[in-house]
Every structure is written in C-alpha cells, then in structure tokens.
Design an enzyme around this catalytic site. Sequence first.
Site, PDB file in Angstrom:
ATOM      1  N   HIS A 172      25.719  66.700  48.482  1.00  0.00           N
ATOM      2  CA  HIS A 172      26.083  65.756  49.537  1.00  0.00           C
ATOM      3  C   HIS A 172      26.453  64.376  48.986  1.00  0.00           C
ATOM      4  CE1 HIS A 172      26.303  64.405  53.651  1.00  0.00           C
ATOM      5  NE2 HIS A 172      25.727  63.286  53.257  1.00  0.00           N
ATOM      6  N   TYR A 222      31.341  67.172  65.181  1.00  0.00           N
ATOM      7  CA  TYR A 222      30.516  66.463  64.213  1.00  0.00           C
ATOM      8  C   TYR A 222      29.250  67.302  63.988  1.00  0.00           C
ATOM      9  CZ  TYR A 222      29.182  62.594  61.366  1.00  0.00           C
ATOM     10  OH  TYR A 222      28.847  61.827  60.286  1.00  0.00           O
ATOM     11  N   HIS A 258      16.886  58.273  60.665  1.00  0.00           N
ATOM     12  CA  HIS A 258      17.696  59.248  61.404  1.00  0.00           C
ATOM     13  C   HIS A 258      18.167  60.362  60.483  1.00  0.00           C
ATOM     14  CE1 HIS A 258      20.919  56.502  60.003  1.00  0.00           C
ATOM     15  NE2 HIS A 258      21.667  57.582  59.989  1.00  0.00           N
TER      16      HIS A 258
HETATM   17 FE   LIG Z   1      23.416  57.762  58.791  1.00  0.00          FE
END
Ligand SMILES: [Fe+2]
Length: 388
Positions: A262, A315, A337
């Site tokens: 990532h 998304y 988050h």
């Molecule tokens: Fe973020």
Amino acid sequence: MPYYRRVGEVPRKRHTQFRQPDGTLYAEELMGQEGFSSDSSLLYHRHAPTAIVAAEEFAPPAYTRVPNLPLKPRHLRTHKLDGAGADPVLGRRHLLANDDVRIGYVLADRPSPLYRNATGDECLYVEAGGLRVESTFGALDAVAGDYVVIPTSTIHRLVPTGDGPTRLLTVEANGHIGPPKRYLSVRGQFLEHSPYCERDVRGPDTPLLVDGEDVEVLVRHRRGWTRYTYANHPFDVVGWDGHLYPWAFSIHDFEPITGRIHQPPPVHQTFQGPNFVICSFVPRKVDYHPDAIPVPYNHHNVDSDEMLFYTGGNYEARRGSGIGQGSISLHPSGFTHGPQPGAAERSIGVDYFDELAVMVDTFRPLDLCEAAAECEDDGYAWTWARKG
Ligand SMILES: [Fe+2]
C-alpha cells in the site's frame, strides 16, 4: 503559475513604449506575488486598470462556522444541497472552513458576476458539466474532472457550459496554490517523478476583449467585500506574458504512483496550499505483493483533518458506509479512521481500484458550516462498529 506563457501581443522589451493603433500607450499592469519576489505576469490593457468610478461595500451571502463538536467523523451528501441553481461564485455553499481554507460546493446554472478574490488562490474541481473561466488573461474551458486554479486577484467570471448544470467543489485558500515543491526543479520545471507535467497543463491561449463602460466587479479582499465600478470593462488586455495565470489540469491526466504494498496518501498529492494539500485518488492498478492488502490500514494523521470528495467509481475502502457520488467524508485529527468493516478482506486479490476522489488535508482543524449540517448523514460515525 506552472511555467512561462505568452498570449497575444507584447512588445519585445518589457516596460518600453507599446502603442495602440491610435498612438496612445497601452497601460502596463504587473501582477505578481510576494512583493516582486515570486511569479508574475505583465499585462497590456487598452484602458487604465486603475480607473474606478465608484466603490461600495457589498454584503456577501452569510455563512457560519462551528467547531466539529462532539468530535466526529462526518459524512456530507453535497447533492442534498441541490436547489434552484445559482451562480458559481455567490451561490457557493460553504461546508468546511478554517483560517487557511474554505471548502464549498455549488450547483451552478448561470454566469457569476465579475469577481476578484484578493484573499488567495482558488482551486475549483468540476464534478459535472462544463465551466468557462473568462478573465483578463483570456478564456479557459474546463470539463468534468478538471481542476482550475485561479490566482489571487485575477478578475474573472465563471460561466457554466454544457447541457446540464455544472457541479463544482470549491477550495478557497488564504494564500497560493501550486504543484508540490518536491515535483519541481529549482527553476520550476516538473521533474520526471512528478505524476503530471507541463503537457498536462492548460492555460488561456488568446486574449479576451470585451467593450463596456461602468462595469461592476465584486472584490473579496482581506477586510470584507467591495463592489467596484470600473470606467471600462477589465477584459481589455491585448497581450500578456509571465508565469501567473489561471490554469487547468484534468484529474484523468494524473498518473498514479503504485507499489507492491500500500502506498501512502502523499503519492496522490496534486497541489499544495498554505497549511493544506490537495490529492487525487484515480483509477489504478493496486498492490501486487502476493500477500498485499490493497485498501488502506487504519491510520491517524495526528496533525491533519482529512476531507475526501468522492467523484467517481466505487471507493472500495468506504463500501457499506453510505458514501456515494458527491459525498464528502471528514476524518478529523483526534479520530483514528480506516476502511469500513469487511473492506480489508474483500480487497485481497483485487488488482484494480476504480475510484475517483479529491482529498483536502488541512493542518488546522476544519469547522463545520451550516450547509454541512443541512446535508449530513448522522449515522456515518457509527458505521465502523457495525458487524460484518
Ligand atoms: Fe485517511
């Protein structure tokens, strides 16, 4: 801003006699940033750009700002604000703001007044429809997916184009917006590792000349708003050159940077502003390590509030949260988050994300404006605690 441009007629040497057909001098205007120490352009007007015949205070549409209390992640559905249509300057609904930047949204169906924002640069993202930016520098056409950067104090008019109304996300800075410094050479050329370059940037290419007398221009300045009446139409520039002008760049020309595992959000950075950045999440091949988890890990950028505007595709990390086209999420500092429940498992083995989103990360907290309350989805904060 991105590189030198020359439009229309200019004399061979700056600050030398340049005469109109009737023998009078064109009026020079040097428009520059940081007190003659940064980018500028030199414009040649048919009439004096100083000639105003009236000035009166102007009351812009009011808006309020309240802190994000209690501190919560927020989901705003901008399309819920759709009303009867408005102009793309005075019709903006401010959603999120701090002392560095204001973020708004407008469904525009009519031209704006002539407008000069003397407090900072604006970056407009066209979600749908078209937009013609008419200015002293000429006209610049934009379509869905374009960012348009309008330098501080450019006198301009925004004209919706196309068949339907034009949808704009508006980012108004108290300062200047440009490409990230790390993508530029010391002389300002885009470097090879930049996700976009000069060939992707568009600017006005011919002068825009409009006749007129007693022409009103709304000026947003550092202490309020004033309506000037100019003796002559300000679109009277026969030529200009320099590095300062409105420019457009399509999000579809942003070349994504990908990796085996990532990649963090800075790879998506597209612009920098004073105390904020703007990033583009575009359709891309994702992580190709055999054990990669393509959606992001939970994260907490302790110095940033993060706003994402979802403008196309699916998304992946937010699936199941109610987020859709035109949604905005706000993930503030103080809240960790991450992907919605199940998103990490679902993403394993996926090799392509079809997503399009614009992110604004701010280093000071974003307050909520009243339009945010009008279109908020109250359940969003609790969606990570759902089972499954
Ligand atoms: Fe973020």
